[in-house]
Scaffold this motif. Structure first.
Motif, PDB file in Angstrom:
ATOM      1  N   ALA A  26      42.303  53.347  30.754  1.00 32.72           N
ATOM      2  CA  ALA A  26      43.246  54.260  30.097  1.00 32.72           C
ATOM      3  C   ALA A  26      43.026  54.263  28.585  1.00 32.72           C
ATOM      4  O   ALA A  26      43.083  55.322  27.948  1.00 32.72           O
ATOM      5  CB  ALA A  26      44.683  53.866  30.431  1.00 32.72           C
ATOM      6  N   ALA A  27      42.764  53.105  28.005  1.00 37.90           N
ATOM      7  CA  ALA A  27      42.489  53.033  26.561  1.00 37.90           C
ATOM      8  C   ALA A  27      41.189  53.757  26.231  1.00 37.90           C
ATOM      9  O   ALA A  27      41.105  54.465  25.225  1.00 37.90           O
ATOM     10  CB  ALA A  27      42.415  51.580  26.111  1.00 37.90           C
ATOM     11  N   ILE A  28      40.197  53.616  27.087  1.00 42.99           N
ATOM     12  CA  ILE A  28      38.920  54.313  26.879  1.00 42.99           C
ATOM     13  C   ILE A  28      39.135  55.819  26.995  1.00 42.99           C
ATOM     14  O   ILE A  28      38.607  56.595  26.192  1.00 42.99           O
ATOM     15  CB  ILE A  28      37.859  53.823  27.880  1.00 42.99           C
ATOM     16  N   ALA A  29      39.901  56.251  27.971  1.00 42.85           N
ATOM     17  CA  ALA A  29      40.174  57.682  28.149  1.00 42.85           C
ATOM     18  C   ALA A  29      40.870  58.256  26.918  1.00 42.85           C
ATOM     19  O   ALA A  29      40.522  59.353  26.448  1.00 42.85           O
ATOM     20  CB  ALA A  29      41.029  57.914  29.396  1.00 42.85           C
ATOM     21  N   ALA A  30      41.832  57.528  26.368  1.00 43.89           N
ATOM     22  CA  ALA A  30      42.542  57.993  25.167  1.00 43.89           C
ATOM     23  C   ALA A  30      41.588  58.085  23.981  1.00 43.89           C
ATOM     24  O   ALA A  30      41.638  59.055  23.212  1.00 43.89           O
ATOM     25  CB  ALA A  30      43.704  57.055  24.855  1.00 43.89           C
ATOM     26  N   LEU A  57      34.078  46.250  29.247  1.00 40.52           N
ATOM     27  CA  LEU A  57      33.320  46.147  30.487  1.00 40.52           C
ATOM     28  C   LEU A  57      33.032  47.524  31.060  1.00 40.52           C
ATOM     29  O   LEU A  57      33.790  48.471  30.838  1.00 40.52           O
ATOM     30  CB  LEU A  57      34.105  45.315  31.500  1.00 40.52           C
ATOM     31  N   ALA A  58      31.967  47.622  31.797  1.00 44.29           N
ATOM     32  CA  ALA A  58      31.592  48.896  32.419  1.00 44.29           C
ATOM     33  C   ALA A  58      32.043  48.887  33.869  1.00 44.29           C
ATOM     34  O   ALA A  58      31.399  48.291  34.725  1.00 44.29           O
ATOM     35  CB  ALA A  58      30.085  49.095  32.329  1.00 44.29           C
ATOM     36  N   ASN A  59      33.179  49.538  34.139  1.00 47.14           N
ATOM     37  CA  ASN A  59      33.591  49.724  35.524  1.00 47.14           C
ATOM     38  C   ASN A  59      33.481  51.216  35.847  1.00 47.14           C
ATOM     39  O   ASN A  59      33.142  52.033  34.982  1.00 47.14           O
ATOM     40  CB  ASN A  59      34.995  49.171  35.784  1.00 47.14           C
ATOM     41  N   GLU A  60      33.744  51.577  37.066  1.00 44.65           N
ATOM     42  CA  GLU A  60      33.549  52.967  37.510  1.00 44.65           C
ATOM     43  C   GLU A  60      34.360  53.963  36.683  1.00 44.65           C
ATOM     44  O   GLU A  60      33.849  55.006  36.275  1.00 44.65           O
ATOM     45  CB  GLU A  60      33.921  53.090  38.989  1.00 44.65           C
ATOM     46  N   ASP A  61      35.616  53.657  36.408  1.00 43.33           N
ATOM     47  CA  ASP A  61      36.462  54.570  35.639  1.00 43.33           C
ATOM     48  C   ASP A  61      35.986  54.720  34.198  1.00 43.33           C
ATOM     49  O   ASP A  61      35.937  55.823  33.656  1.00 43.33           O
ATOM     50  CB  ASP A  61      37.921  54.102  35.651  1.00 43.33           C
ATOM     51  N   ILE A  62      35.626  53.612  33.578  1.00 42.07           N
ATOM     52  CA  ILE A  62      35.153  53.662  32.194  1.00 42.07           C
ATOM     53  C   ILE A  62      33.852  54.441  32.110  1.00 42.07           C
ATOM     54  O   ILE A  62      33.685  55.299  31.232  1.00 42.07           O
ATOM     55  CB  ILE A  62      35.010  52.237  31.618  1.00 42.07           C
ATOM     56  N   ILE A  63      32.934  54.193  33.020  1.00 45.98           N
ATOM     57  CA  ILE A  63      31.670  54.931  33.021  1.00 45.98           C
ATOM     58  C   ILE A  63      31.926  56.426  33.201  1.00 45.98           C
ATOM     59  O   ILE A  63      31.306  57.255  32.537  1.00 45.98           O
ATOM     60  CB  ILE A  63      30.722  54.385  34.107  1.00 45.98           C
ATOM     61  N   HIS A  64      32.860  56.787  34.059  1.00 44.59           N
ATOM     62  CA  HIS A  64      33.199  58.204  34.261  1.00 44.59           C
ATOM     63  C   HIS A  64      33.689  58.837  32.958  1.00 44.59           C
ATOM     64  O   HIS A  64      33.238  59.930  32.587  1.00 44.59           O
ATOM     65  CB  HIS A  64      34.257  58.348  35.357  1.00 44.59           C
ATOM     66  N   HIS A  65      34.606  58.162  32.276  1.00 42.50           N
ATOM     67  CA  HIS A  65      35.138  58.703  31.013  1.00 42.50           C
ATOM     68  C   HIS A  65      34.037  58.864  29.970  1.00 42.50           C
ATOM     69  O   HIS A  65      33.957  59.889  29.283  1.00 42.50           O
ATOM     70  CB  HIS A  65      36.252  57.816  30.463  1.00 42.50           C
ATOM     71  N   LEU A  66      33.176  57.867  29.852  1.00 44.99           N
ATOM     72  CA  LEU A  66      32.093  57.936  28.868  1.00 44.99           C
ATOM     73  C   LEU A  66      31.074  59.011  29.227  1.00 44.99           C
ATOM     74  O   LEU A  66      30.577  59.720  28.349  1.00 44.99           O
ATOM     75  CB  LEU A  66      31.421  56.573  28.725  1.00 44.99           C
ATOM     76  N   LYS A  71      28.688  64.248  27.837  1.00 44.12           N
ATOM     77  CA  LYS A  71      28.335  65.619  28.229  1.00 44.12           C
ATOM     78  C   LYS A  71      28.907  66.640  27.251  1.00 44.12           C
ATOM     79  O   LYS A  71      28.268  67.636  26.941  1.00 44.12           O
ATOM     80  CB  LYS A  71      28.857  65.929  29.636  1.00 44.12           C
ATOM     81  N   GLU A  72      30.108  66.385  26.759  1.00 44.66           N
ATOM     82  CA  GLU A  72      30.777  67.327  25.857  1.00 44.66           C
ATOM     83  C   GLU A  72      30.335  67.181  24.401  1.00 44.66           C
ATOM     84  O   GLU A  72      30.267  68.164  23.676  1.00 44.66           O
ATOM     85  CB  GLU A  72      32.295  67.149  25.940  1.00 44.66           C
ATOM     86  N   THR A  73      30.054  65.976  23.971  1.00 39.59           N
ATOM     87  CA  THR A  73      29.784  65.761  22.550  1.00 39.59           C
ATOM     88  C   THR A  73      28.301  65.678  22.212  1.00 39.59           C
ATOM     89  O   THR A  73      27.948  65.686  21.032  1.00 39.59           O
ATOM     90  CB  THR A  73      30.480  64.476  22.041  1.00 39.59           C
ATOM     91  N   ASN A  74      27.442  65.613  23.205  1.00 42.51           N
ATOM     92  CA  ASN A  74      26.004  65.506  22.959  1.00 42.51           C
ATOM     93  C   ASN A  74      25.500  66.633  22.059  1.00 42.51           C
ATOM     94  O   ASN A  74      24.587  66.439  21.267  1.00 42.51           O
ATOM     95  CB  ASN A  74      25.245  65.505  24.281  1.00 42.51           C
ATOM     96  N   GLN A  75      26.114  67.788  22.163  1.00 45.03           N
ATOM     97  CA  GLN A  75      25.689  68.944  21.363  1.00 45.03           C
ATOM     98  C   GLN A  75      25.885  68.720  19.865  1.00 45.03           C
ATOM     99  O   GLN A  75      25.252  69.360  19.042  1.00 45.03           O
ATOM    100  CB  GLN A  75      26.449  70.186  21.799  1.00 45.03           C
ATOM    101  N   ALA A  95      20.292  52.768  32.591  1.00 48.26           N
ATOM    102  CA  ALA A  95      20.549  53.479  33.848  1.00 48.26           C
ATOM    103  C   ALA A  95      21.558  54.601  33.619  1.00 48.26           C
ATOM    104  O   ALA A  95      21.398  55.715  34.135  1.00 48.26           O
ATOM    105  CB  ALA A  95      21.058  52.508  34.910  1.00 48.26           C
ATOM    106  N   PHE A  96      22.591  54.320  32.837  1.00 44.78           N
ATOM    107  CA  PHE A  96      23.600  55.324  32.486  1.00 44.78           C
ATOM    108  C   PHE A  96      22.929  56.506  31.792  1.00 44.78           C
ATOM    109  O   PHE A  96      23.217  57.663  32.082  1.00 44.78           O
ATOM    110  CB  PHE A  96      24.656  54.677  31.583  1.00 44.78           C
TER     111      PHE A  96
END
Length: 124
Positions: A26-30, A57-66, A71-75, A95-96
């Motif tokens: 949730a903190a990563i998402a914010a 730590l890299a868990n499934e939810d954090i990796i999804h948010h990142l 994808k949005e900010t790469n531009q 791998a990510f």
């Protein structure tokens, strides 16, 4: 928002600060939402960015948010450095980057090394 702009050697650098969140998705998402707002509307490929992930730590939810953030900010990103990954976590990061596709970055051991590299005049 922990993320911030810094001036290093006369160059504006954006530090995407995901540090010390453990497994708090949730903190990563914010933080991701705040970064989206901060970078939105910047000229294409104009931002030199340092992703600071020590203590997170890299868990499934954090990796999804990142993944969604990248994808949005790469531009907007011209050069990207990453600090805070070592050992097996570096392999996870690579791998990510393959999953994301167009994700170019250099990994550094210290913030100072990353800032110096980002401040160099060459592009990515």
């Amino acid at each position: 928002m922990k993320s911030r702009w810094v001036m290093h050697r006369g160059v504006d650098i954006f530090i995407a600060d995901f540090s010390h969140h453990g497994s708090d998705a949730a903190a990563i998402a914010a933080e991701c939402d705040a970064i989206r707002q901060e970078l939105h509307g910047r000229p294409p490929h104009s931002v030199r960015s340092l992703s600071y992930v020590e203590g997170t730590l890299a868990n499934e939810d954090i990796i999804h948010h990142l993944l969604e953030l990248v994808k949005e900010t790469n531009q907007y990103v011209q050069k990207r450095a990453v600090v805070g990954v070592s050992g097996y976590r570096r392999y996870l990061l690579y791998a990510f980057s393959k999953v994301v596709g167009d994700l170019k970055f250099n990994v550094f051991d210290t913030l100072e090394q990353a800032l110096d590299w980002l401040a160099e005049s060459k592009g990515a």
